[in-house]
Design an enzyme around this catalytic site. Structure first.
Site, PDB file in Angstrom:
ATOM      1  N   CYS A   2       0.900  -1.073   0.023  1.00 44.03           N
ATOM      2  CA  CYS A   2      -0.179   0.047  -0.085  1.00 44.03           C
ATOM      3  C   CYS A   2       1.043   1.256  -0.049  1.00 44.03           C
ATOM      4  O   CYS A   2       1.929   1.211   0.334  1.00 44.03           O
ATOM      5  CB  CYS A   2      -0.828  -0.114   1.234  1.00 44.03           C
ATOM      6  N   TRP A  72      -3.728  -1.586  -1.402  1.00 40.35           N
ATOM      7  CA  TRP A  72      -3.811  -3.147  -1.896  1.00 40.35           C
ATOM      8  C   TRP A  72      -4.142  -4.131  -0.939  1.00 40.35           C
ATOM      9  O   TRP A  72      -3.936  -4.370   0.070  1.00 40.35           O
ATOM     10  CB  TRP A  72      -2.402  -3.457  -2.387  1.00 40.35           C
ATOM     11  N   ASN A  98       0.715  -0.042   6.120  1.00 39.98           N
ATOM     12  CA  ASN A  98       0.993  -0.978   4.900  1.00 39.98           C
ATOM     13  C   ASN A  98       1.762  -2.096   5.585  1.00 39.98           C
ATOM     14  O   ASN A  98       2.819  -2.024   6.423  1.00 39.98           O
ATOM     15  CB  ASN A  98       2.075  -0.159   4.164  1.00 39.98           C
ATOM     16  N   HIS A 504       8.349 -33.335 -23.907  1.00 38.94           N
ATOM     17  CA  HIS A 504       7.901 -34.274 -22.671  1.00 38.94           C
ATOM     18  C   HIS A 504       6.723 -34.068 -21.890  1.00 38.94           C
ATOM     19  O   HIS A 504       6.397 -33.726 -20.617  1.00 38.94           O
ATOM     20  CB  HIS A 504       9.243 -34.202 -21.974  1.00 38.94           C
ATOM     21  N   LYS A 601       3.211  -2.641  -7.259  1.00 41.51           N
ATOM     22  CA  LYS A 601       4.705  -2.647  -7.711  1.00 41.51           C
ATOM     23  C   LYS A 601       5.509  -3.144  -6.684  1.00 41.51           C
ATOM     24  O   LYS A 601       6.475  -3.856  -7.252  1.00 41.51           O
ATOM     25  CB  LYS A 601       4.853  -1.123  -7.999  1.00 41.51           C
TER      26      LYS A 601
END
Length: 606
Positions: A2, A72, A98, A504, A601
């Site tokens: 954040c 966030w 944060n 594979h 970020k």
């Protein structure tokens, strides 16, 4: 992850907080809020972007100190209630945070039993109630914050205000960045210098376990045990103009286009023509110490990890030292064996990536020698390590890393050259690599000029639901980074495999609706890579080849031709068109290029 910003001084705080939050929005952008103190706390917070918050703040929202936050989400869905700041029941204490409080449920239960009323689902609201309870007893905000944090387990960067103390803000750090900005009769605080450079270039970084009291005329720092600490301000190299889009539609395109200059900055002053070596005094290693290492282990997360894979390949090829890369998030949890003759290298653009920082701290506890490859001067990892290389790539704002990734790969080329010449790399081969490194900026500029051509290819391939990326040896980390870029900003599902592994298992996925981006350098493995293209084409798969020449046979539907450098350095150039491919695919699909969903970020939480 954040973004936090705080201000105290003679100006109205709200406009400064809003501008700072806009600069920090790359750290989180699902909700935002701010609070100012003007004979009581005045709060505005909204679900959505900082622009939505700006629209919700009335013109007369006065107050000379305030704190703000862009989120966030970790605890609780994005909505107005879960947005920061969070206040206690009496609306006396406000907190922005944060990080993650790991024992939040336990603390919440105790506080509820004591009569606290919670309104949000967040862990942060626990801090507001804890501090409010303590401040009533101590009558000191700094003492209340310090005592409250002693009961907290987890990571935090916080800023705290008390409605009854209009002359101070208290901030604290443990695992999440806090930077103080020193102005003229005013003080600032933020999660990143990006929010500060318009107002000041004099900054102070808090260490883990440190707190600070901010007043308009200065600051004081101290530890959790109330021991006063001394901090020397640093001067930030960048100004506000470095954080603008510079006329480009998106930060990401600007940062891709910046790469000729950012790579030149990474190389500047570090190439020695006399001894054909790289000057890297920041490594803090003399030749005898360098020769004593028998292995190199590189740790990083996301694109930093993929750059580390390129770096490991370079170190093995040029220095002939066994090297490998590993995700820092895995390394720190698997109780790694730390060897005295292994050199560890931590990679992080921000220098604050929590998993990488925790891995560094674990290595240091076990006596490991750790270098850092970071972009942010003065960041936590840069302060923790024994030495390292600054990228000097310049500020990177878009969530998806481009120029920092490329500069990291170049930094590893410098490290590999330095180690190689200390070991057994001949002067002639050293000169070859030095000359190749000098060519990189102009060659990157040539690739960037192909943007329009790559845009047309991106429009052609973006409609597919999935894409495969393949590469062999040097090309494999290029393929991994290419797939990462495509998926994170365009949301097109992409997988990366070593080209030899297709047969594979993954070859079962190949068909007309699963195109393959094939990394095909003109090296000793060219014929084997062309054979892989034949296998894909035989099964109806479409191929977009990224390499140094157009194949003679019809093995590719489309080709992006990249300038040729030395084989060891070619992966650096082969990554650039994949950045442009991902960017143009995202634009064609109407994505929010600089702020992709669910991402941020600087990952400062686990």
């Amino acid at each position: 992850m954040c973004g936090i910003v705080a201000y105290i001084g003679p100006k109205d705080a709200a406009p400064i907080l809003l501008e700072g939050l806009q600069r920090l929005e790359y750290r989180g952008y699902d909700s935002a809020g701010l609070v100012v103190n003007n004979k009581g706390l005045k709060v505005r917070k909204v679900k959505g972007r900082v622009a939505d918050l700006a629209g919700a703040v009335p013109a007369r929202f006065k107050g000379g100190l305030g704190i703000g936050h862009t989120r966030w989400a970790t605890h609780g869905v994005p909505n107005d209630v879960n947005a920061h700041p969070h206040l206690d029941t009496d609306q006396r204490v406000a907190v922005v945070h944060n990080g993650i409080i790991e024992n939040a449920d336990e603390l919440r239960a105790k506080l509820v039993a004591d009569g606290a009323v919670f309104v949000s689902e967040t862990d942060t609201e626990v801090l507001a109630h804890l501090i409010a309870r303590t401040v009533k007893d101590t009558d000191s905000l700094e003492e209340a914050v310090r005592k409250a944090l002693k009961s907290v387990v987890g990571t935090y960067g916080i800023a705290v205000m008390d409605a009854e103390r209009s002359g101070e803000i208290v901030v604290a750090r443990n695992g999440s960045p806090i930077v103080l900005g020193i102005g003229e009769k005013e003080m600032f605080c933020a999660s990143d210098v990006a929010a500060l450079v318009r107002y000041t270039r004099q900054v102070v970084h808090l260490e883990d376990g440190e707190l600070a009291v901010l007043k308009a005329d200065g600051f004081r720092t101290f530890t959790m045990d109330n021991r006063v600490t001394s901090k020397e301000p640093l001067t930030v190299d960048w100004d506000a103009g470095h954080y603008d889009t510079g006329g480009y539609e998106h930060y990401l395109l600007k940062e891709i286009s910046d790469q000729p200059e950012s790579v030149a900055r990474t190389l500047r002053g570090r190439l020695d023509d006399r001894f054909n070596i790289a000057h890297l005094g920041g490594l803090n290693l003399d030749p005898r110490e360098t020769r004593a290492f028998r292995r190199v282990k590189i740790i990083g997360c996301g694109s930093a990890y993929y750059a580390g894979q390129i770096g490991a390949q370079l170190i093995e090829e040029l220095a002939r030292i066994p090297a490998d890369a590993e995700p820092a998030s895995e390394f720190r949890y698997r109780s790694p064996v730390v060897e005295h003759d292994t050199l560890y290298v931590a990679v992080s653009q921000s220098g604050e990536t929590y998993d990488t920082l925790a891995a560094v701290q674990e290595l240091k506890r076990k006596g490991g020698r750790v270098l850092g490859v970071v972009n942010a001067v003065g960041s936590a990892i840069a302060r923790e390590v024994d030495g390292g290389v600054y990228l000097h790539a310049g500020p990177e704002v878009s969530v998806a890393s481009t120029k920092a990734f490329t500069s990291t790969a170049v930094a590893f080329a410098l490290i590999a050259l330095h180690f190689g010449r200390v070991h057994d790399l001949s002067p002639a081969d050293g000169r070859r690599i030095v000359e190749g490194l000098r060519k990189l900026p102009d060659q990157i500029a040539e690739i960037v000029k192909q943007s329009d051509t790559i845009q047309a290819l991106a429009a052609k391939y973006a409609a597919n639901p999935s894409m495969m990326f393949v590469g062999r040896v040097r090309g494999y980390p290029v393929a991994r980074e290419g797939a990462q870029k495509l998926k994170e900003i365009s949301y097109v599902h992409a997988e990366a495999y070593p080209a030899s592994e297709l047969k594979h298992g993954p070859l079962a996925l190949i068909g007309p609706e699963m195109p393959t981006v094939a990394i095909v350098p003109d090296d000793e493995l060219l014929d084997k890579n062309l054979t892989t293209l034949g296998e894909i084409r035989a099964r109806g798969g479409k191929v977009l080849m990224v390499g140094h020449r157009v194949p003679d046979t019809k093995l590719a539907d489309d080709v992006i031709v990249v300038p040729k450098n030395e084989v060891e350095l070619d992966p650096i150039l082969l990554c650039i068109p994949l950045q442009l491919l991902a960017y143009h695919a995202a634009v064609a699909l109407g994505r929010d290029v600089d702020k992709p969903r669910n991402l941020a970020k600087s990952v400062t939480v686990e």
